[in-house]
Design an enzyme around this catalytic site. Structure first.
Site, short mmCIF file in Angstrom:
data_model
loop_
_atom_site.label_atom_id
_atom_site.label_comp_id
_atom_site.label_asym_id
_atom_site.label_seq_id
_atom_site.Cartn_x
_atom_site.Cartn_y
_atom_site.Cartn_z
N ASP A 173 0.87 -1.23 0.11
CA ASP A 173 -0.04 0.14 -0.02
C ASP A 173 0.92 1.18 -0.08
O ASP A 173 0.42 2.50 0.44
CB ASP A 173 -1.03 -0.05 1.16
CG ASP A 173 -0.19 -0.33 2.46
OD1 ASP A 173 1.01 -0.24 2.39
OD2 ASP A 173 -1.14 -0.43 3.56
N ASP A 199 1.59 6.63 1.46
CA ASP A 199 0.64 5.48 2.11
C ASP A 199 -0.52 5.64 1.54
O ASP A 199 -1.28 6.74 1.80
CB ASP A 199 0.85 5.42 3.57
CG ASP A 199 -0.12 4.46 4.11
OD1 ASP A 199 -1.05 3.97 3.34
OD2 ASP A 199 0.20 4.10 5.34
N LYS A 223 4.67 7.30 18.50
CA LYS A 223 4.41 8.82 18.22
C LYS A 223 4.46 9.53 19.41
O LYS A 223 4.22 9.28 20.70
CB LYS A 223 2.93 8.93 17.72
CG LYS A 223 2.49 7.99 16.61
CD LYS A 223 0.99 8.26 16.28
CE LYS A 223 0.64 7.41 14.97
NZ LYS A 223 -0.68 7.54 14.75
#
Length: 364
Positions: free
Chosen positions: A118, A227, A169
């Site tokens: 992807d 992406d 993150k």
């Protein structure tokens, strides 16, 4: 382009995901097979891999696995040899790589390219492989540099390019480099991944290798990278390919404002451009305006309709005066006159919206 790359380079292509963020587009078709700039998405990856020296690809399939072989066959059309391996239960990135590795034919010291099904990337795969081989690394990761790394986990490296950690993150990232999803493994390293269970390369394999002192390299670039896991990104990827912002040997026509596939009809009085694709047998009537969108095979865009940055599925019918902006219309759906579908609206396959059923403004 292929200088100093093994002439029998093998690759594993991870295509087992369900593509839930792209529904309803992926209800009947796996994400890697969605029409993108006029061909199945994976056609772009396969063509680029072949250009960089890959000769054999193992597909790691799970969701809608039966659809891949009829689409790509044995790979002869791409100058590749294709093999298909199936996961009965999803095994995660690491587990999928380990499961697919049983179909590899290379020796323990050979490099193996691993691609995610992807990702659109313009980076130099050949250089990534060359660096991996020259350094005798366990794994070499493509890292892409992004403007806002706080939305991703980041991957710091030392002055020699050695990966030092995988960080989750954080609002204060230590680097703007993130994992771009393309890896070169030394074949024997794949065999150290536990077999038959779910394994994440990001949370388990790579941190484990770093902790054990293995050489995990980063190959960082600022080349094109995307992406395509969301409708917005999927439309952007198709648009960028059509416009030539990312070169692809699989593009079915020269890059430009639009690609019109065989059997499609576009009225001279319609305005179609901005990187749009008009699918085979589709029809765009006079007065319609289509910009930066993906029109599926056999769909109809009626007179006066406006379609911007949207996806219209196979056989869908968009009536007169409809406004679509950042919308996804499923296969065989019908959108009646006067509807206004914007801001990420998704219409499921086969749904029929009567006249003026949905509006985001009070005019007209």
């Amino acid at each position: 382009m292929t200088e100093n790359i093994p002439g029998d380079l093998e690759a594993i292509l991870l295509v087992g995901g369900q593509g839930t963020r792209l529904r309803p587009l992926t209800l009947g078709v796996p994400k890697p097979l969605l029409p993108t700039a006029g061909v199945p998405f994976l056609a772009h990856q396969l063509a680029r891999a072949r250009a960089f020296g890959v000769r054999r690809v193992v597909f790691a399939t799970s969701y809608r696995a039966e659809m891949f072989r009829p689409t790509f066959g044995d790979g002869e059309a791409f100058g590749l040899s294709l093999t298909y391996v199936y996961e009965e239960e999803p095994l995660g990135t690491g587990g999928a790589i380990r499961n697919a590795a049983r179909a590899l034919t290379c020796g323990p010291d050979a490099p193996v390219l691993v691609l995610n099904g992807d990702i659109l990337s313009g980076h130099d795969i050949g250089e990534q492989v060359r660096r991996h081989v020259a350094a005798r690394a366990a794994v070499t990761l493509h890292l892409t540099e992004v403007d806002d790394p706080s939305r991703f986990g980041c991957v710091p490296t030392d002055a020699d390019g050695r990966v030092t950690a995988f960080l989750e993150k954080t609002p204060n990232p230590v680097t703007n480099r993130i994992n771009a999803g393309c890896y070169v493994f030394t074949r024997s390293v794949i065999d150290t991944i536990p077999e038959g269970r779910v394994v994440s390369v990001e949370r388990e394999t790579f941190p484990g290798l770093i902790e054990a002192g293995a050489l995990v390299l980063g190959y960082a670039t600022r080349s094109y990278w995307l992406d395509v896991g969301t409708p917005e990104a999927f439309v952007q990827g198709s648009r960028d390919l059509v416009l030539g912002r990312l070169a692809s040997p699989a593009l079915p026509a020269p890059p430009g404002e639009l690609i019109v596939l065989p059997g499609a009809e576009v009225s001279p009085e319609a305005k179609v451009g901005g990187g749009s694709v008009v699918g085979a047998g589709a029809k765009v009537e006079a007065g319609a305006a289509v910009t930066g969108s993906v029109l599926g095979d056999g769909c109809l865009i009626a007179a006066g309709a406006t379609v911007t940055d949207s996806v219209v599925g196979r056989g869908a019918r968009i009536a007169e005066g409809v406004v679509l902006r950042d919308a996804v219309i499923g296969d065989d759906a019908e959108v009646g006159p006067g509807n206004e579908l914007i801001r990420g609206v998704r219409v499921w396959p086969g749904v029929v919206l009567p006249e003026r059923a949905v509006r985001f403004s009070s005019d007209a």
